[in-house]
Enzyme design. Structure first.
Site, mmCIF file in Angstrom:
data_model
loop_
_atom_site.group_PDB
_atom_site.id
_atom_site.type_symbol
_atom_site.label_atom_id
_atom_site.label_comp_id
_atom_site.label_asym_id
_atom_site.label_seq_id
_atom_site.Cartn_x
_atom_site.Cartn_y
_atom_site.Cartn_z
ATOM 1 N N GLY A 47 0.834 -1.194 0.000
ATOM 2 C CA GLY A 47 0.000 0.000 0.000
ATOM 3 C C GLY A 47 0.866 1.240 0.000
ATOM 4 O O GLY A 47 2.030 1.200 0.414
ATOM 5 N N GLN A 52 2.761 9.912 1.586
ATOM 6 C CA GLN A 52 4.065 9.245 1.555
ATOM 7 C C GLN A 52 4.910 9.683 0.359
ATOM 8 O O GLN A 52 6.114 9.424 0.329
ATOM 9 C CB GLN A 52 3.897 7.722 1.530
ATOM 10 C CG GLN A 52 3.330 7.170 2.834
ATOM 11 C CD GLN A 52 3.263 5.655 2.794
ATOM 12 O OE1 GLN A 52 2.302 5.092 2.303
ATOM 13 N NE2 GLN A 52 4.294 5.002 3.294
ATOM 14 N N CYS A 89 6.243 -0.254 7.352
ATOM 15 C CA CYS A 89 5.808 0.885 6.528
ATOM 16 C C CYS A 89 6.983 1.368 5.694
ATOM 17 O O CYS A 89 8.106 1.461 6.201
ATOM 18 C CB CYS A 89 5.319 2.005 7.456
ATOM 19 S SG CYS A 89 4.767 3.477 6.585
ATOM 20 N N LEU A 90 6.717 1.681 4.430
ATOM 21 C CA LEU A 90 7.780 2.179 3.549
ATOM 22 C C LEU A 90 8.375 3.482 4.076
ATOM 23 O O LEU A 90 9.516 3.810 3.770
ATOM 24 C CB LEU A 90 7.233 2.402 2.133
ATOM 25 C CG LEU A 90 6.762 1.146 1.374
ATOM 26 C CD1 LEU A 90 6.133 1.550 0.048
ATOM 27 C CD2 LEU A 90 7.905 0.164 1.157
ATOM 28 N N HIS A 131 -4.246 0.928 7.841
ATOM 29 C CA HIS A 131 -2.906 1.516 7.860
ATOM 30 C C HIS A 131 -2.823 2.699 6.889
ATOM 31 O O HIS A 131 -2.325 3.776 7.243
ATOM 32 C CB HIS A 131 -1.893 0.419 7.497
ATOM 33 C CG HIS A 131 -0.460 0.866 7.422
ATOM 34 N ND1 HIS A 131 0.521 0.356 8.245
ATOM 35 C CD2 HIS A 131 0.161 1.758 6.613
ATOM 36 C CE1 HIS A 131 1.684 0.938 7.939
ATOM 37 N NE2 HIS A 131 1.492 1.785 6.950
ATOM 38 N N GLU A 132 -3.335 2.502 5.673
ATOM 39 C CA GLU A 132 -3.246 3.564 4.662
ATOM 40 C C GLU A 132 -4.143 4.749 5.016
ATOM 41 O O GLU A 132 -3.759 5.903 4.832
ATOM 42 C CB GLU A 132 -3.600 3.027 3.269
ATOM 43 C CG GLU A 132 -2.688 1.905 2.758
ATOM 44 C CD GLU A 132 -1.202 2.185 2.877
ATOM 45 O OE1 GLU A 132 -0.789 3.354 2.773
ATOM 46 O OE2 GLU A 132 -0.440 1.226 3.102
ATOM 47 N N HIS A 135 -2.590 7.047 7.421
ATOM 48 C CA HIS A 135 -1.622 7.984 6.827
ATOM 49 C C HIS A 135 -2.295 9.303 6.434
ATOM 50 O O HIS A 135 -1.678 10.357 6.480
ATOM 51 C CB HIS A 135 -1.011 7.378 5.549
ATOM 52 C CG HIS A 135 0.203 6.527 5.794
ATOM 53 N ND1 HIS A 135 1.342 7.003 6.399
ATOM 54 C CD2 HIS A 135 0.462 5.232 5.484
ATOM 55 C CE1 HIS A 135 2.251 6.040 6.461
ATOM 56 N NE2 HIS A 135 1.745 4.938 5.920
HETATM 57 ZN ZN ZN Z 1 2.668 3.130 5.872
#
Ligand code: ZN
Length: 150
Positions: A47, A52, A89-90, A131-132, A135
């Site tokens: 995701g 991000q 997480c990226l 999670h997304e 963000h």
């Molecule tokens: Zn993330």
């Protein structure tokens, strides 16, 4: 399409702001979704949310087990149960940990064609959506982490 660089760091300002709703789905919105998909693939994530890549708009892309979602202005309208599982997480390098999330959710979102969708999901897909969507409110998984696993 273009690969964007992913913003990292738990104190990064772009990752801590509340993103704004997308009012009209323009050519640029669709191009951004394309870029987010390509970036997610390159980064091997499941995701990616717009903040991000430094864009404070309420949109995210999700791809898990051959199911892809492009979600605009998503809202969780119902949730039930609890599940604890590991997340990463990226944007948060070098940390993975256990996070408690709802077991099942109902989410309402707009797709790239402007159609409003309502979907029920559970398990890992529900976790990725939560999670997304976090963000988009400046929330990172580490804020909710029960225990670090790595
Ligand atoms: Zn993330």
């Amino acid at each position: 399409m273009a690969i964007k660089s992913v913003v990292t760091g738990t104190n990064n300002r772009a990752l801590r702001k509340i993103s704004r709703n997308v009012k009209t789905i323009s050519y640029r919105t669709k191009k951004l979704l394309d870029d987010m998909i390509e970036t997610m693939h390159v980064e091997q994530g499941v995701g990616l949310a717009a903040p991000q890549i430094g864009v404070l708009r309420r949109m995210a892309v999700i791809e898990y087990e051959d199911q892809r979602y492009e979600i605009i202005n998503p809202r969780i309208v119902e949730q039930s149960g609890e599940a604890i599982a590991e997340e990463g997480c990226l944007s948060v390098e070098g940390i993975r940990g256990l996070v408690k999330r709802p077991k099942s959710i109902t989410v309402v979102y707009t797709d790239r064609e402007g159609k409003v969708n309502k979907k029920e999901m559970s398990g890992i897909m529900a976790r990725i959506f939560c999670h997304e969507i976090d963000h988009l409110d400046g929330v990172l998984f580490v804020d909710k982490m029960i225990e670090e696993t790595e």
